[in-house]
Scaffold this motif. Structure first.
Motif, PDB file in Angstrom:
ATOM      1  N   VAL A   1       2.595  23.003 -32.968  1.00 51.53           N
ATOM      2  CA  VAL A   1       1.476  22.603 -32.331  1.00 51.53           C
ATOM      3  C   VAL A   1       1.514  21.492 -31.382  1.00 51.53           C
ATOM      4  CG1 VAL A   1      -1.057  21.682 -32.736  1.00 51.53           C
ATOM      5  CG2 VAL A   1       0.004  23.290 -34.333  1.00 51.53           C
ATOM      6  N   ALA A   2       2.342  20.195 -31.801  1.00 52.82           N
ATOM      7  CA  ALA A   2       2.401  19.286 -30.664  1.00 52.82           C
ATOM      8  C   ALA A   2       3.156  19.765 -29.405  1.00 52.82           C
ATOM      9  CB  ALA A   2       3.498  18.358 -31.095  1.00 52.82           C
ATOM     10  N   GLN A   3       3.997  20.711 -29.588  1.00 55.19           N
ATOM     11  CA  GLN A   3       4.587  21.300 -28.268  1.00 55.19           C
ATOM     12  C   GLN A   3       3.701  21.961 -27.255  1.00 55.19           C
ATOM     13  OE1 GLN A   3       8.189  23.315 -29.762  1.00 55.19           O
ATOM     14  NE2 GLN A   3       9.315  21.908 -28.510  1.00 55.19           N
ATOM     15  N   ILE A   4       2.633  22.463 -27.607  1.00 57.43           N
ATOM     16  CA  ILE A   4       1.892  23.454 -26.944  1.00 57.43           C
ATOM     17  C   ILE A   4       0.483  22.597 -26.264  1.00 57.43           C
ATOM     18  CG2 ILE A   4       2.465  25.847 -27.695  1.00 57.43           C
ATOM     19  CD1 ILE A   4      -0.285  25.600 -29.210  1.00 57.43           C
ATOM     20  N   MET A   5       0.466  21.418 -26.949  1.00 58.16           N
ATOM     21  CA  MET A   5      -0.732  20.476 -26.487  1.00 58.16           C
ATOM     22  C   MET A   5       0.021  19.558 -25.258  1.00 58.16           C
ATOM     23  SD  MET A   5      -1.794  18.996 -29.938  1.00 58.16           S
ATOM     24  CE  MET A   5      -2.571  17.438 -29.539  1.00 58.16           C
ATOM     25  N   PRO A   6      -0.968  19.509 -24.278  1.00 59.61           N
ATOM     26  CA  PRO A   6      -0.555  18.649 -23.156  1.00 59.61           C
ATOM     27  C   PRO A   6      -0.094  17.275 -23.540  1.00 59.61           C
ATOM     28  CG  PRO A   6      -2.842  19.157 -22.920  1.00 59.61           C
ATOM     29  CD  PRO A   6      -2.259  19.664 -24.404  1.00 59.61           C
ATOM     30  N   GLY A   7       1.025  16.773 -22.761  1.00 59.05           N
ATOM     31  CA  GLY A   7       1.596  15.671 -23.307  1.00 59.05           C
ATOM     32  C   GLY A   7       2.778  15.485 -23.806  1.00 59.05           C
ATOM     33  N   PRO A   8       3.654  14.450 -24.094  1.00 56.52           N
ATOM     34  CA  PRO A   8       4.870  14.289 -24.724  1.00 56.52           C
ATOM     35  C   PRO A   8       4.618  14.967 -26.115  1.00 56.52           C
ATOM     36  CG  PRO A   8       4.527  12.311 -23.664  1.00 56.52           C
ATOM     37  CD  PRO A   8       3.203  13.117 -23.527  1.00 56.52           C
TER      38      PRO A   8
END
Length: 198
Positions: free
Chosen positions: A57-64
């Motif tokens: 999930v963290a990878q497909i969200m914008p940002g690092p």
């Protein structure tokens, strides 16, 4: 079957801030290996399966990626204040380090040893990411989509980005959308199974 709960949790927002500050200062060249080791193996704030799902999930969200993950973990335990503590921990000390290094590197950036150091860091980063992927691979066995299907989607995504040079957004929307639909179908069938037996 519900995921097992992690055995530990952050004690306070200060614990979150300090933990993510120390984590951020270890992340030279690539943070995935460091994040997985610290959050899953040392602090045990997440299970391996939770880490795989939340990192996705963290990878497909914008940002690092790691900043997104820090905010997700902080938000889960302490709400908005926790998310901000995780964000501050990930950014405060590294910002100072990067500014100091930028000033220092500007004076030597054209030298051969500095260029060689950067190339070496790239190779180490790739190795760390590959090693962490191998370490997390067993977590896919408990994934509802099955490990073989996950590998298929990963292979097609790699081919699209690395070999065919497709835009990342198109791969995320196309392959990611298909993976989402497949997971929704599989989870729907699993949810309906006990009712069918009743």
């Amino acid at each position: 079957m519900p995921d097992p709960q992690p055995p530990n949790s952050p004690r306070s927002k200060t614990d979150l801030f300090v933990s993510f500050t120390l984590l951020a200062l270890q992340g030279f060249g690539g943070v995935l290996a460091v994040v997985q080791r610290e959050l899953v193996e040392k602090k045990r704030w997440m299970t391996r399966e939770q880490f795989v799902e939340e990192w996705a999930v963290a990878q497909i969200m914008p940002g690092p990626n790691v900043v997104n993950l820090a905010m997700m973990i902080g938000g889960r335990y302490f709400g908005l204040a926790g998310a901000l503590a995780g964000l501050a921990g990930m950014l405060a000390a590294p910002l100072v380090v990067v500014l100091v290094l930028a000033v220092a590197f500007g004076a030597v950036s054209d030298s051969a040893w500095a260029q060689g150091a950067l190339r070496g860091m790239g190779a180490v980063s790739a190795g760390l990411i590959a090693a962490t992927a191998l370490k997390l691979f067993p977590a896919l066995h408990s994934n509802a989509m099955r490990g073989s299907v996950c590998l298929l989607f990963a292979g097609v995504s790699f081919a699209g980005v690395a070999l065919l040079r497709l835009p990342l957004a198109a791969v995320l929307l196309g392959i990611g959308g298909l993976a989402w639909l497949w997971a929704w179908f599989v989870l729907g069938r699993q949810a309906g199974r006990p009712q069918d037996q009743a």
